[in-house]
Enzyme design. Structure first.
Site, PDB file in Angstrom:
ATOM      1  N   ASP A   1      -8.969 -11.173  -7.923  1.00 40.02           N
ATOM      2  CA  ASP A   1      -8.452  -9.807  -7.969  1.00 40.02           C
ATOM      3  C   ASP A   1      -8.874  -9.194  -9.301  1.00 40.02           C
ATOM      4  OD1 ASP A   1      -7.039  -7.425  -7.324  1.00 40.02           O
ATOM      5  OD2 ASP A   1      -5.523  -8.596  -6.251  1.00 40.02           O
TER       6      ASP A   1
ATOM      7  N   ALA B   1      -6.157 -11.048  -4.071  1.00 41.06           N
ATOM      8  CA  ALA B   1      -5.127 -12.086  -3.935  1.00 41.06           C
ATOM      9  C   ALA B   1      -3.828 -11.767  -4.668  1.00 41.06           C
ATOM     10  CB  ALA B   1      -5.682 -13.424  -4.431  1.00 41.06           C
TER      11      ALA B   1
ATOM     12  N   HIS C   1      -7.585  -0.252  15.051  1.00 42.57           N
ATOM     13  CA  HIS C   1      -6.436  -0.717  14.267  1.00 42.57           C
ATOM     14  C   HIS C   1      -5.767   0.448  13.539  1.00 42.57           C
ATOM     15  CE1 HIS C   1      -3.899  -3.426  12.028  1.00 42.57           C
ATOM     16  NE2 HIS C   1      -4.431  -3.099  10.873  1.00 42.57           N
TER      17      HIS C   1
ATOM     18  N   ASP D   1      -1.441  -6.134  15.175  1.00 42.92           N
ATOM     19  CA  ASP D   1      -1.120  -5.363  16.379  1.00 42.92           C
ATOM     20  C   ASP D   1      -0.686  -6.291  17.515  1.00 42.92           C
ATOM     21  OD1 ASP D   1      -1.917  -3.039  15.013  1.00 42.92           O
ATOM     22  OD2 ASP D   1      -4.003  -3.357  15.587  1.00 42.92           O
TER      23      ASP D   1
ATOM     24  N   GLY E   1      -2.309  -8.782  -4.705  1.00 42.37           N
ATOM     25  CA  GLY E   1      -1.657  -7.601  -4.134  1.00 42.37           C
ATOM     26  C   GLY E   1      -0.489  -7.946  -3.229  1.00 42.37           C
TER      27      GLY E   1
ATOM     28  N   ILE F   1      -0.217  -7.860   0.065  1.00 41.21           N
ATOM     29  CA  ILE F   1      -0.597  -8.772   1.154  1.00 41.21           C
ATOM     30  C   ILE F   1      -1.178 -10.052   0.554  1.00 41.21           C
ATOM     31  CG2 ILE F   1      -2.147  -9.122   3.131  1.00 41.21           C
ATOM     32  CD1 ILE F   1      -2.160  -5.998   3.415  1.00 41.21           C
TER      33      ILE F   1
END
Length: 355
Positions: free
Chosen positions: A76, A51, A219, A192, A53, A55
């Protein structure tokens, strides 16, 4: 005489200001959280692993805004207390708790309905997704061992790259623990689709929200196969447009890595895409009908054990996996290329656990 309600309010405020017996570390934070956890909104319990990071932070912010979330656990190995304090001040319904370090992983996971995993190191310029593999494979293994032990029935949204290998890793960990439920392990390929919708909308000159492009395969690079012949609204592209769009969708991640010039990878659009997919999963858990998204899942659509295609989400996860539908010649050639690379990536993940 003060009303009982006023007394309660004073007690609650003083509990915040003077937590009883503050212990260093988790206890003081947990005690402080308990005094408001009672008033949590009805909804689902969601944990974000990674959490703090690139992203994880915007993802945590956006999930705190989701009205279907009642409890939000942020885990984290560094910096979670700060991210938790910051996000907990938002005036939305979800109650936020932070967990720091592996010794708190089990507490972070217990009782959760949905686990979102953006943990791992990001791509840097010149780094292939394979370079990421050894670091992120170990992180995903550890986290999935925790999930198998503490919340084996939760739906898992796996973002950590390379997804083509980390989803098979997670599956092997769950199989070893005897908790594997294929429908509940979902590799997040929504970015994507989000990119495909955006880039196709640019070419067509329409609002991206009106566009739906199925993206299948995997991906990473050539495993990402946008089915441009199946775009909604129906439209046709020239050979040049098809080539341009397919390439740009496949290289979307690289485009951002290069533009950030060493300062990171696609974190913000990834967080947006992850929340879009997590929200769909929560609507599925709630029992809403007709929730269809693309995801990388255990699949019989091709001869490969995992493949991304459209799935219908429900209370049990990916309750139905849709076939690819009619492909044109360009897509059939692309599918063969995608499968070749995908087979190697899947095997790499399986071998990492079985070795």
């Amino acid at each position: 005489m003060q009303s009982a309600e006023a007394n309660q309010r004073i007690a609650r405020i003083s509990a915040h200001l003077n937590p009883s017996n503050p212990q260093p570390g988790e206890n003081s934070i947990l005690k402080r959280a308990e005094c408001r956890a009672k008033g949590g909104a009805p909804g689902f319990k969601v944990a974000i692993l990674g959490a703090a990071g690139g992203i994880g932070q915007p993802l945590s912010l956006l999930m705190k805004m989701n009205p279907l979330v009642s409890v939000l656990h942020l885990y984290d190995v560094v910096n979670t207390p700060g991210v938790t304090a910051d996000i907990s001040h938002m005036d939305t319904g979800a109650v936020v708790k932070g967990f720091l370090g592996q010794q708190q992983l089990e507490n972070a996971l217990t009782g959760m309905d949905l686990i979102i995993i953006p943990a791992g190191v990001p791509r840097k310029p010149g780094m292939t997704r394979d370079d990421l593999f050894n670091i992120n494979a170990g992180i995903v293994r550890t986290l999935c061992e925790g999930i198998a032990k503490c919340c084996p029935n939760a739906i898992v949204n796996l973002i950590s790259n390379p997804v083509n290998s980390t989803v098979p890793i997670a599956a092997e960990v769950f199989k070893k623990a005897g908790t594997y439920e294929p429908k509940k392990l979902l590799g997040v390929t929504t970015l994507d689709v989000v990119r495909a919708n955006t880039f196709v909308a640019e070419v067509l000159g329409v609002d991206p929200r009106e566009v739906d492009v199925p993206v299948v395969g995997g991906h990473a690079g050539v495993t990402i196969l946008p089915l441009l012949s199946q775009v909604k609204p129906p439209c046709s592209f020239t050979a040049e447009e098809t080539e341009y769009l397919t390439k740009r969708i496949q290289d979307g991640g690289t485009e951002v890595v290069q533009a950030k010039a060493g300062a990171g990878s696609a974190t913000l659009s990834m967080a947006y895409a992850a929340v879009k997919f997590a929200d769909a999963c929560l609507h599925g858990l709630k029992g809403d009908a007709g929730i269809v998204e693309c995801a990388f899942v255990s699949s019989e659509v091709t001869e490969l054990p995992f493949f991304a295609s459209k799935v219908r989400l429900g209370r049990a996860g990916a309750e139905e996996i849709y076939q690819l539908g009619p492909l044109n010649e360009y897509e059939r050639v692309g599918l063969e290329k995608a499968k070749k690379e995908l087979a190697e990536s899947i095997q790499k993940g399986i071998s990492f656990i079985r070795k």
